[in-house]
Enzyme design. Structure first.
Site, PDB file in Angstrom:
ATOM      1  N   THR A   1      -3.265  -1.230   8.849  1.00  0.00           N
ATOM      2  CA  THR A   1      -2.792  -2.168   8.307  1.00  0.00           C
ATOM      3  C   THR A   1      -3.482  -2.805   7.240  1.00  0.00           C
ATOM      4  O   THR A   1      -4.866  -2.640   7.199  1.00  0.00           O
ATOM      5  CB  THR A   1      -2.107  -3.134   9.530  1.00  0.00           C
ATOM      6  OG1 THR A   1      -1.063  -3.771   8.801  1.00  0.00           O
ATOM      7  CG2 THR A   1      -3.289  -4.155   9.899  1.00  0.00           C
TER       8      THR A   1
ATOM      9  N   ALA B   1      -1.877  -0.848  -1.085  1.00  0.00           N
ATOM     10  CA  ALA B   1      -1.069   0.255  -0.703  1.00  0.00           C
ATOM     11  C   ALA B   1      -1.335   1.687  -1.742  1.00  0.00           C
ATOM     12  O   ALA B   1      -1.326   2.424  -1.159  1.00  0.00           O
ATOM     13  CB  ALA B   1       0.445   0.096  -0.657  1.00  0.00           C
TER      14      ALA B   1
ATOM     15  N   CYS C   1      -5.332   2.544   0.003  1.00  0.00           N
ATOM     16  CA  CYS C   1      -5.511   2.668   1.270  1.00  0.00           C
ATOM     17  C   CYS C   1      -4.553   3.560   1.918  1.00  0.00           C
ATOM     18  O   CYS C   1      -3.441   3.151   1.899  1.00  0.00           O
ATOM     19  CB  CYS C   1      -5.647   1.036   1.957  1.00  0.00           C
ATOM     20  SG  CYS C   1      -5.932   1.803   3.717  1.00  0.00           S
TER      21      CYS C   1
ATOM     22  N   THR D   1      -2.159   1.873   4.608  1.00  0.00           N
ATOM     23  CA  THR D   1      -1.274   0.547   4.218  1.00  0.00           C
ATOM     24  C   THR D   1       0.040   1.387   3.475  1.00  0.00           C
ATOM     25  O   THR D   1      -0.189   2.018   2.544  1.00  0.00           O
ATOM     26  CB  THR D   1      -2.260  -0.222   3.280  1.00  0.00           C
ATOM     27  OG1 THR D   1      -3.237  -0.515   3.859  1.00  0.00           O
ATOM     28  CG2 THR D   1      -1.383  -1.335   2.992  1.00  0.00           C
TER      29      THR D   1
END
Length: 186
Positions: free
Chosen positions: A14, A168, A171, A174
């Protein structure tokens, strides 16, 4: 990946970001839950209102552990109403000294109208510099993006959304399924 992340297969999954700007505090988080290299869920809600709705929070780490910590924080908020810092410090003391809580693998960002805090399992209660802080696997990317956008005319929510999008893009743990909570600041 950090060594602490290797101990739990669900740890890396996350990005949570908080920005305090222009009379508003915003916490946002993505919805991806991964175990190993597999996405288990793409729309998890890792950001929510706490207490009487006057505190918002988000978590990174093992989901069950984070919910346990949210419950403990809500109990501390009932014990110390309107005193987020005091409640957070009391939770951090318990987290560090209680045998059961010590094993929980999660981090939290919490905020009320006055303060934003990061809570860690090592007993840290940290207030962010310049009103911006991030945790989780994509936290450094989101933090860098938010700091770059902080001096623009964009509002706090726009900064959070754009920064999480950038995280996002970089990663793999994410995604772009974002949950946002906000409060007016004092």
């Amino acid at each position: 990946m950090q060594d602490s992340q290797k101990s739990s297969p669900g740890w890396h999954g996350t990005t949570i970001l908080t920005v305090r700007k222009g009379g508003k505090v915003v916490i946002g988080g993505d919805g991806q839950v991964s175990i190993g290299q597999t996405v288990i869920k793409s729309n998890a809600k890792k950001v929510r209102k706490l207490g009487r709705g006057d505190v918002i929070g988000g978590f990174a780490g093992a989901t069950a552990d984070a919910f346990t910590l949210f419950e403990r924080l809500e109990a501390k908020l009932e014990q110390y109403p309107g005193q987020l810092t005091r409640a957070a410090v009391e939770l951090a003391k318990d987290w560090r000294t209680d045998r059961y809580l010590r094993r929980l693998e999660a981090m939290m960002i919490v905020a009320d109208k006055d303060v934003s805090l990061v809570l860690t399992g090592t007993g840290d209660v940290l207030e962010p510099e310049a009103g911006v802080m991030a945790i989780g696997s994509g936290g450094n990317y989101a933090l860098a993006a938010a700091r770059a956008l902080l001096d623009t005319d964009k509002d706090a929510e726009t900064i959070v959304r754009r920064s999480l999008d950038i995280a996002a893009d970089i990663c793999v743990y994410t995604n772009r399924n974002v949950t946002i909570e906000s409060l007016a600041t004092g």
